[in-house]
Scaffold this active site. Structure first.
Site: not given
Ligand code: XMP
Ligand code: MG
Length: 180
Positions: A43, A98-99, A102, A130, A151, A158, A164
């Site tokens: 990601g 990191e993408d 969460d 998030k 999401f 993705d 992506r």
């Protein structure tokens, strides 16, 4: 806009502007150092590629692939390393890219595993955060955008390995999840 996207959350211009700001902050923080920048695949690949090009300091790059087990939010060892670093990180300043942060479990556990290898420092750069979903005790040192509990896809992120390559961050239409 891709026909599966309901709404664009962060457009290309805003992404570029914010990644530049992060790069400037990191450039100030790492003056005189030579960190190892670690992309957590898959990601982070686009964020990482843009970020390293606006970081004005010498650095090396490496990549990891990890998968997170459920497990307790505070227990370590719940991260499975599918592709480990190629570099030795002892004494190094490490920046994990990191993408999205969460629940935080993945990075909480990964940071714990890597800290036992004797790095000089470990910091986290997350494109998205998030916070409503957080279960583990972790925050990122550099955050691109705080996002609601929806999401999101695009700019590396993705859904079922698709989307992506979209140049923006968007929210998928609900029917994409429910069909097929
Ligand atoms: P944690 O351990 O923080 O895991 O829960 C973070 C990982 O979960 C994935 N993730 C998402 N991927 N859109 C995505 O494409 C999302 O909205 C999303 N939320 C979580 C992602 O792989 C991230 O690395
Ligand atoms: Mg990920």
């Amino acid at each position: 806009m891709n026909r599966d996207i309901q709404r664009i959350l962060v457009d290309e211009a805003r992404l570029s502007e914010r990644v530049n700001e992060l790069g400037r902050a990191m450039t100030a923080d790492y003056a005189g150092r030579e960190p190892l920048i670690v992309g957590i695949l898959r990601g982070s690949f686009i964020f990482m590629a843009d970020l390293v090009r606006v970081c004005d300091f010498p650095c090396t790059v490496d990549f990891m692939v990890v998968s997170s087990y459920g497990g307790g939010a505070t227990s370590s060892g719940n991260v499975r390393i599918l592709k480990d670093l190629s570099e030795d990180i002892s004494g190094r300043d490490v920046i994990l890219v990191e993408d999205i942060l969460d629940t935080g479990r993945t990075l909480y556990n990964l940071r714990d595993v890597l800290s036992r290898r004797g790095p000089r420092s470990i910091r986290i750069a997350a494109l998205l955060d998030k916070p409503d979903r957080r279960e583990a005790d972790i925050t990122a040192d550099y955050v691109g955008f705080t996002v609601p509990n929806e999401f999101v896809v695009g700019y590396g992120l993705d859904y079922d390995q698709r989307y992506r390559t979209l140049p923006y961050i968007g929210i998928l239409k609900p029917e994409v999840y429910t069909s097929s």
